[in-house]
Write a protein that holds these residues in place. Structure first.
Motif, PDB file in Angstrom:
ATOM      1  N   VAL A  77       0.853  -1.185   0.000  1.00  0.00           N
ATOM      2  CA  VAL A  77       0.000   0.000   0.000  1.00  0.00           C
ATOM      3  C   VAL A  77       0.888   1.232   0.000  1.00  0.00           C
ATOM      4  O   VAL A  77       1.872   1.309   0.729  1.00  0.00           O
ATOM      5  CB  VAL A  77      -0.926   0.002   1.245  1.00  0.00           C
ATOM      6  CG1 VAL A  77      -1.745   1.279   1.321  1.00  0.00           C
ATOM      7  CG2 VAL A  77      -1.830  -1.213   1.230  1.00  0.00           C
ATOM      8  N   ASP A  78       0.538   2.191  -0.825  1.00  0.00           N
ATOM      9  CA  ASP A  78       1.287   3.441  -0.922  1.00  0.00           C
ATOM     10  C   ASP A  78       1.387   4.089   0.457  1.00  0.00           C
ATOM     11  O   ASP A  78       0.417   4.140   1.206  1.00  0.00           O
ATOM     12  CB  ASP A  78       0.564   4.373  -1.907  1.00  0.00           C
ATOM     13  CG  ASP A  78       1.277   5.680  -2.059  1.00  0.00           C
ATOM     14  OD1 ASP A  78       0.903   6.623  -1.326  1.00  0.00           O
ATOM     15  OD2 ASP A  78       2.185   5.770  -2.898  1.00  0.00           O
ATOM     16  N   LEU A  79       2.569   4.613   0.793  1.00  0.00           N
ATOM     17  CA  LEU A  79       2.805   5.200   2.105  1.00  0.00           C
ATOM     18  C   LEU A  79       1.887   6.398   2.379  1.00  0.00           C
ATOM     19  O   LEU A  79       1.358   6.539   3.474  1.00  0.00           O
ATOM     20  CB  LEU A  79       4.277   5.624   2.229  1.00  0.00           C
ATOM     21  CG  LEU A  79       4.762   6.017   3.602  1.00  0.00           C
ATOM     22  CD1 LEU A  79       4.520   4.889   4.591  1.00  0.00           C
ATOM     23  CD2 LEU A  79       6.240   6.366   3.557  1.00  0.00           C
ATOM     24  N   VAL A  80       1.662   7.224   1.372  1.00  0.00           N
ATOM     25  CA  VAL A  80       0.773   8.379   1.545  1.00  0.00           C
ATOM     26  C   VAL A  80      -0.653   7.910   1.795  1.00  0.00           C
ATOM     27  O   VAL A  80      -1.347   8.409   2.684  1.00  0.00           O
ATOM     28  CB  VAL A  80       0.851   9.322   0.325  1.00  0.00           C
ATOM     29  CG1 VAL A  80      -0.169  10.428   0.436  1.00  0.00           C
ATOM     30  CG2 VAL A  80       2.255   9.892   0.187  1.00  0.00           C
ATOM     31  N   ALA A  81      -1.105   6.928   1.030  1.00  0.00           N
ATOM     32  CA  ALA A  81      -2.461   6.395   1.213  1.00  0.00           C
ATOM     33  C   ALA A  81      -2.602   5.757   2.592  1.00  0.00           C
ATOM     34  O   ALA A  81      -3.609   5.942   3.272  1.00  0.00           O
ATOM     35  CB  ALA A  81      -2.775   5.371   0.125  1.00  0.00           C
ATOM     36  N   SER A  82      -1.593   5.018   3.007  1.00  0.00           N
ATOM     37  CA  SER A  82      -1.617   4.388   4.321  1.00  0.00           C
ATOM     38  C   SER A  82      -1.690   5.444   5.415  1.00  0.00           C
ATOM     39  O   SER A  82      -2.455   5.316   6.371  1.00  0.00           O
ATOM     40  CB  SER A  82      -0.373   3.530   4.507  1.00  0.00           C
ATOM     41  OG  SER A  82      -0.338   2.987   5.790  1.00  0.00           O
TER      42      SER A  82
END
Length: 94
Positions: A77-82
């Motif tokens: 999962v993308d770090l920003v999305a997480s």
């Protein structure tokens, strides 16, 4: 730290959360209002003591949040999305 978390969340979403259908918060107190962060921290500490976990192995809600973020990141999962999900999930109101 996260072993069995899916079972706890499933139980919460299926058995506990429906008891507060009109509450805009995900984790409500007995009156349907938002749980105070101190309540969560103190309850977590109490449960770790009750479990007999050594104080050196205790963790905070913040550490749990970071572990969840790391876990999702390691699964792609993308770090920003997480990061957005963890902030939104804990503080958003519809």
């Amino acid at each position: 730290m996260l072993d069995g978390l899916d079972l706890v969340l499933r139980w919460f979403l299926e058995d506990v959360r429906p008891k507060f259908p009109d509450s805009p918060v995900l984790f409500a107190d007995e009156s349907g209002g938002p749980l105070h962060r101190g309540t969560i921290r103190n309850r977590l500490r109490y449960l770790m003591q009750l479990e007999g976990q050594p104080a050196a192995e205790w963790f905070s809600p913040h550490a749990l949040r970071r572990a969840c973020a790391t876990h999702t990141y390691e699964r792609g999962v993308d770090l920003v999305a997480s990061s957005r999900c963890s902030v939104i999930g804990l503080s958003a109101r519809p």
